[in-house]
Design a protein around this motif. Structure first.
Motif, PDB file in Angstrom:
ATOM      1  N   GLU A  42      95.913  61.919  -2.180  1.00 59.95           N
ATOM      2  CA  GLU A  42      95.466  61.450  -0.870  1.00 59.95           C
ATOM      3  C   GLU A  42      96.599  60.913  -0.013  1.00 59.95           C
ATOM      4  OE1 GLU A  42      92.327  58.664  -1.232  1.00 59.95           O
ATOM      5  OE2 GLU A  42      90.942  60.054  -2.232  1.00 59.95           O
ATOM      6  N   THR A  43      97.732  60.559  -0.634  1.00 58.93           N
ATOM      7  CA  THR A  43      98.878  60.075   0.132  1.00 58.93           C
ATOM      8  C   THR A  43      99.826  61.191   0.543  1.00 58.93           C
ATOM      9  OG1 THR A  43     100.222  59.670  -1.870  1.00 58.93           O
ATOM     10  CG2 THR A  43      98.763  57.894  -1.126  1.00 58.93           C
ATOM     11  N   ARG A  44      99.545  62.411   0.181  1.00 64.06           N
ATOM     12  CA  ARG A  44     100.389  63.541   0.543  1.00 64.06           C
ATOM     13  C   ARG A  44     100.029  64.043   1.942  1.00 64.06           C
ATOM     14  NH1 ARG A  44     103.297  65.831  -3.419  1.00 64.06           N
ATOM     15  NH2 ARG A  44     103.303  67.840  -2.327  1.00 64.06           N
ATOM     16  N   PRO A  45     100.975  64.733   2.608  1.00 68.19           N
ATOM     17  CA  PRO A  45     100.689  65.208   3.974  1.00 68.19           C
ATOM     18  C   PRO A  45      99.487  66.134   4.062  1.00 68.19           C
ATOM     19  CG  PRO A  45     103.036  65.348   3.488  1.00 68.19           C
ATOM     20  CD  PRO A  45     102.353  65.010   2.203  1.00 68.19           C
ATOM     21  N   GLU A  46      99.219  66.893   2.980  1.00 73.32           N
ATOM     22  CA  GLU A  46      98.100  67.833   3.022  1.00 73.32           C
ATOM     23  C   GLU A  46      96.747  67.135   3.191  1.00 73.32           C
ATOM     24  OE1 GLU A  46     100.395  67.728   0.732  1.00 73.32           O
ATOM     25  OE2 GLU A  46     101.592  69.550   1.041  1.00 73.32           O
ATOM     26  N   VAL A  90     104.773  61.152   9.908  1.00 75.08           N
ATOM     27  CA  VAL A  90     105.090  60.141   8.890  1.00 75.08           C
ATOM     28  C   VAL A  90     105.564  60.870   7.637  1.00 75.08           C
ATOM     29  CG1 VAL A  90     104.175  58.316   7.408  1.00 75.08           C
ATOM     30  CG2 VAL A  90     103.452  58.464   9.794  1.00 75.08           C
ATOM     31  N   ALA A  91     106.785  60.580   7.217  1.00 74.79           N
ATOM     32  CA  ALA A  91     107.350  61.246   6.041  1.00 74.79           C
ATOM     33  C   ALA A  91     106.661  60.750   4.777  1.00 74.79           C
ATOM     34  CB  ALA A  91     108.850  60.995   5.958  1.00 74.79           C
ATOM     35  N   GLU A  92     106.548  61.634   3.801  1.00 73.78           N
ATOM     36  CA  GLU A  92     105.917  61.258   2.534  1.00 73.78           C
ATOM     37  C   GLU A  92     106.906  60.613   1.575  1.00 73.78           C
ATOM     38  OE1 GLU A  92     104.864  64.263  -0.265  1.00 73.78           O
ATOM     39  OE2 GLU A  92     105.949  65.809   0.832  1.00 73.78           O
ATOM     40  N   GLU A  93     108.116  60.352   2.043  1.00 73.53           N
ATOM     41  CA  GLU A  93     109.115  59.715   1.199  1.00 73.53           C
ATOM     42  C   GLU A  93     108.885  58.207   1.177  1.00 73.53           C
ATOM     43  OE1 GLU A  93     113.226  62.081   1.256  1.00 73.53           O
ATOM     44  OE2 GLU A  93     112.587  61.453   3.243  1.00 73.53           O
ATOM     45  N   PHE A  94     107.873  57.790   0.468  1.00 71.95           N
ATOM     46  CA  PHE A  94     107.677  56.364   0.251  1.00 71.95           C
ATOM     47  C   PHE A  94     107.247  56.158  -1.199  1.00 71.95           C
ATOM     48  CE2 PHE A  94     103.869  58.079   2.317  1.00 71.95           C
ATOM     49  CZ  PHE A  94     102.875  57.766   1.418  1.00 71.95           C
ATOM     50  N   LEU A  95     107.463  54.966  -1.668  1.00 73.30           N
ATOM     51  CA  LEU A  95     107.237  54.640  -3.080  1.00 73.30           C
ATOM     52  C   LEU A  95     105.750  54.524  -3.376  1.00 73.30           C
ATOM     53  CD1 LEU A  95     108.435  53.618  -5.852  1.00 73.30           C
ATOM     54  CD2 LEU A  95     108.257  51.320  -4.883  1.00 73.30           C
ATOM     55  N   ARG A  96     105.336  55.123  -4.503  1.00 70.24           N
ATOM     56  CA  ARG A  96     103.976  54.908  -5.017  1.00 70.24           C
ATOM     57  C   ARG A  96     104.059  53.944  -6.187  1.00 70.24           C
ATOM     58  NH1 ARG A  96     105.081  59.576  -1.900  1.00 70.24           N
ATOM     59  NH2 ARG A  96     103.105  60.457  -1.128  1.00 70.24           N
ATOM     60  N   TYR A  97     103.316  52.872  -6.085  1.00 65.69           N
ATOM     61  CA  TYR A  97     103.323  51.841  -7.131  1.00 65.69           C
ATOM     62  C   TYR A  97     101.920  51.771  -7.726  1.00 65.69           C
ATOM     63  CZ  TYR A  97     104.786  47.528  -9.455  1.00 65.69           C
ATOM     64  OH  TYR A  97     105.125  46.591 -10.387  1.00 65.69           O
ATOM     65  N   TYR A  98     101.820  51.963  -9.045  1.00 67.54           N
ATOM     66  CA  TYR A  98     100.527  52.097  -9.719  1.00 67.54           C
ATOM     67  C   TYR A  98     100.164  50.778 -10.403  1.00 67.54           C
ATOM     68  CZ  TYR A  98     101.634  56.972  -8.898  1.00 67.54           C
ATOM     69  OH  TYR A  98     101.970  58.167  -8.305  1.00 67.54           O
TER      70      TYR A  98
END
Length: 532
Positions: A62-66, A74-82
């Motif tokens: 859901e956080t991807r551009p698709e 908005v670039a998808e180059e951001f950190l995902r923290y689980y």
């Protein structure tokens, strides 16, 4: 606005801090302000989830551009923290630990096990504490929260409480996420963008490309036509959306500058902002140009060492003028102007010394633009007084002029507070002004100050029920030499627009200034609104 009693209990500097937080928070996500773009995203699930790994993958997608949840710029180059939230009261810690280890094998080290209690605490428990209010809410969020509290208060006291163990767990989670994941991630991106993108712009080839964009048809020289036809020539700027493509070097450098600013590398951020300012001007990307000019000024103000104060101030003044013009004229963004100048005033003031005079100058400039509401206008006047008084404290023997300037603005501030139906604050400001004049050796009596002494005496000694009275004053009654009058330049017809709150306070303010002008009898020290 609260009642006068409640407002008087809140000191004016607290008003300014609240005002500053509001203009810095709650900004909408826009293409030109990279500070509103995400740096990290928290992906959280409960330990009671029956398919945790699959749920985490779905949340990641859901956080991807698709997914189209984020704008295309908005670039998808951001950190995902689980985060795995474990219920201490109802779940098994052994199963949660096993699931957490599985999460780390699948998603890496950016994971955290957050252990919280699901039972509700009460104020009577010894191991609980109040949940603090969020200080960084937008004005809309703040109003909504106040409305919710007022509706709940009809049924009793509204206050949220949290177990001390939960509060400690949340603090640990935030600290570890920031220090072990977000900061290293941002430092890594700064190094990568600086080596791969910015270094090419600093070399001979990068400067040649910049010149070719500006003076020839090669590259982005046709970007000026983009206002009617979107992307043109070699420019990466799309005027239809007001954004650069996410893989454009301008986007990467803008994020590099903002990341360096957040990491307090203001020397690097100022150099990148300076490069971007030229690129955005060549592409006619004026919203981007306004924000990088604003951030360039902030970076230069935050640099610790100033080798040449006068030269540095001239450079910053030019940049602030450019940012103000771009925000107001080219972009029709008055909020950007207010934010830019208010932050600049505060940064100048915090540097101390001669910089406080620059802070006062830009505060006066903000008042001249007539962009503020009556309350925020009053708050800025209070900050202007703080600028002059801080200079008085650092060098008291050489600042009689700043004493009188502070007293003058205190009088104006008292008039503004009175117009806002805050007599207690108006009385305090008037008493401070009279105290300053008496410390300078001026006897605040009717023969010297005329009707102003009488009216301000009613402020400080009377009940202060009504505003200042506006009795006609014959300006010919007291002759004066304009060259020797300290306040001659201050009395100007444009004050009727600059400081008017409504018709009645406007007449009272001009009347008060006129009396100051005629009856003060002080010597000229070159004071004017334009010169500061």
């Amino acid at each position: 606005m609260a009642s006068s009693t409640s407002a008087a209990s809140c000191h004016p500097p607290q008003y300014f801090s609240h005002f500053l937080r509001k203009i810095l928070s709650g900004k909408p996500m826009t293409p030109h302000e990279m500070f509103t773009h995400p740096v990290a995203c928290v992906v959280a699930i409960s330990s009671q989830n029956t398919a945790p790994i699959e749920t985490l993958r779905d949340l990641y997608n859901e956080t991807r551009p698709e997914s189209r949840l984020l704008p295309p710029w908005v670039a998808e180059e951001f950190l995902r923290y689980y985060v795995l939230v474990h219920d201490e009261d109802h779940d098994d810690i052994a199963k949660s630990t096993a699931l957490f280890n599985q999460m780390k094998r699948h998603f890496g080290l950016h994971c955290h096990l957050l252990r919280l209690r699901s039972t509700q605490t009460t104020p009577g428990n010894s191991d609980c504490s109040k949940v603090p209010d969020c200080r960084w809410l937008s004005a809309e969020q703040d109003v909504s929260q106040i409305s919710q509290k007022e509706s709940i208060l009809e049924f009793g006291e509204f206050q949220q409480y949290l177990f001390d163990s939960d509060a400690a767990a949340i603090n640990t989670f935030i600290r570890e996420m920031v220090t072990q994941s977000i900061v290293p991630y941002m430092e890594g991106r700064i190094t990568y963008w600086n080596d791969q993108v910015a270094s090419r712009r600093r070399g001979i080839s990068g400067r040649f490309m910049s010149l070719s964009k500006r003076w020839t048809g090669f590259g982005a020289g046709k970007a000026s036509k983009s206002h009617s036809s979107g992307v043109h020539g070699g420019s990466n700027y799309d005027a239809d959306t007001g954004a650069y493509s996410i893989d454009a070097p301008e986007s990467a450098m803008h994020r590099l500058a903002d990341y360096a600013f957040m990491m307090r590398d203001w020397k690097l951020s100022s150099s990148i902002y300076d490069i971007l300012r030229t690129d955005f001007a060549d592409d006619n990307a004026w919203e981007h140009h306004a924000i990088v000019s604003e951030m360039l000024a902030m970076s230069l103000l935050l640099l610790a060492q100033w080798s040449d104060f006068r030269a540095r101030v001239r450079n910053i003044d030019h940049i602030l003028d450019t940012a103000t013009y771009s925000h107001l004229t080219r972009c029709a963004n008055p909020k950007g102007v207010i934010r830019c100048l208010v932050v600049a005033v505060e940064l100048y003031r915090l540097k101390g010394g001669l910089a406080t005079d620059e802070a006062a100058k830009w505060a006066e400039r903000l008042l001249k633009l007539s962009l503020l509401t009556p309350l925020t206008q009053t708050i800025v006047v209070e900050r202007l007084v703080a600028c002059y008084r801080s200079r008085i404290i650092t060098a008291p023997k050489r600042n009689a002029l700043r004493d009188r300037k502070a007293a003058l603005w205190l009088f104006l501030g008292s008039q503004l507070w009175l117009s806002l139906d805050e007599p207690d604050l108006a009385r305090i400001r008037s008493e401070d002004a009279i105290r300053i004049y008496k410390a300078l050796g001026y006897e605040f009596e009717a023969p010297r100050f005329g009707d102003m002494a009488e009216e301000l005496g009613s402020l400080t000694t009377g009940g202060l029920v009504a505003p200042f009275t506006s009795r006609p004053l014959d300006v010919r009654a007291v002759p004066y030499d304009q060259n020797e009058d300290e306040l001659a330049e201050l009395y100007h017809p444009r004050l009727e627009q600059r400081y008017s709150l409504d018709k009645q306070p406007q007449a009272e303010t001009v009347d008060l200034l006129q009396r100051l002008r005629v009856t003060s009898g002080m010597q000229d020290d070159g004071f004017s609104l334009d010169s500061g």
